[in-house]
Motif scaffolding. Sequence first.
Motif, PDB file in Angstrom:
ATOM      1  N   LYS A  20       0.877  -1.178   0.000  1.00 56.06           N
ATOM      2  CA  LYS A  20       0.000   0.000   0.000  1.00 56.06           C
ATOM      3  C   LYS A  20       0.907   1.217   0.000  1.00 56.06           C
ATOM      4  N   PHE A  21       0.613   2.133  -0.919  1.00 48.63           N
ATOM      5  CA  PHE A  21       1.434   3.326  -1.088  1.00 48.63           C
ATOM      6  C   PHE A  21       0.557   4.544  -0.864  1.00 48.63           C
ATOM      7  N   HIS A  60       7.106  -9.490  -8.009  1.00 52.96           N
ATOM      8  CA  HIS A  60       5.661  -9.653  -8.211  1.00 52.96           C
ATOM      9  C   HIS A  60       4.859  -8.710  -7.307  1.00 52.96           C
ATOM     10  N   LEU A  61       5.246  -7.447  -7.335  1.00 56.29           N
ATOM     11  CA  LEU A  61       4.581  -6.458  -6.483  1.00 56.29           C
ATOM     12  C   LEU A  61       3.240  -6.046  -7.070  1.00 56.29           C
ATOM     13  N   GLU A  62       2.294  -5.889  -6.195  1.00 58.60           N
ATOM     14  CA  GLU A  62       1.024  -5.243  -6.517  1.00 58.60           C
ATOM     15  C   GLU A  62       0.981  -3.989  -5.653  1.00 58.60           C
ATOM     16  N   ILE A  63       1.076  -2.845  -6.293  1.00 58.45           N
ATOM     17  CA  ILE A  63       1.149  -1.573  -5.563  1.00 58.45           C
ATOM     18  C   ILE A  63      -0.212  -0.896  -5.614  1.00 58.45           C
ATOM     19  N   ALA A  88       4.834   3.698   2.561  1.00 56.03           N
ATOM     20  CA  ALA A  88       4.523   2.415   1.938  1.00 56.03           C
ATOM     21  C   ALA A  88       4.486   1.357   3.024  1.00 56.03           C
ATOM     22  N   THR A  89       3.484   0.483   2.936  1.00 55.33           N
ATOM     23  CA  THR A  89       3.384  -0.611   3.896  1.00 55.33           C
ATOM     24  C   THR A  89       3.397  -1.940   3.147  1.00 55.33           C
ATOM     25  N   LEU A  90       3.956  -2.935   3.792  1.00 58.74           N
ATOM     26  CA  LEU A  90       4.023  -4.293   3.284  1.00 58.74           C
ATOM     27  C   LEU A  90       3.445  -5.195   4.357  1.00 58.74           C
ATOM     28  N   GLU A  91       2.322  -5.825   4.056  1.00 62.07           N
ATOM     29  CA  GLU A  91       1.630  -6.689   5.021  1.00 62.07           C
ATOM     30  C   GLU A  91       1.369  -5.954   6.328  1.00 62.07           C
TER      31      GLU A  91
END
Length: 85
Positions: A7-8, A32-35, A57-60
Amino acid sequence: MDRVQIKFFTRPGCKLCTDSLQILRAFKSRFHLEIEQVDISQSPELLEAYQHHIPVATLEGEELFRHRADSRKIEKVLEVKASRN
């Protein structure tokens, strides 16, 4: 390999956001990023939370970076995540 969800948080006219998004996109196919871009100006709650702190930006659900994207740090985090999958 599963898609990696990032999430950006951004808003229109943010130069740091544009630069940081470009860095994230450089990793898109390799990891394989989904932004998902989230415009904070569309939500009073997000605007209050992030107004002076974008981009974020957050990852999980964990913060990947705030203000400036560091490509080396992002790459290391993504490599660790990929090795676990």
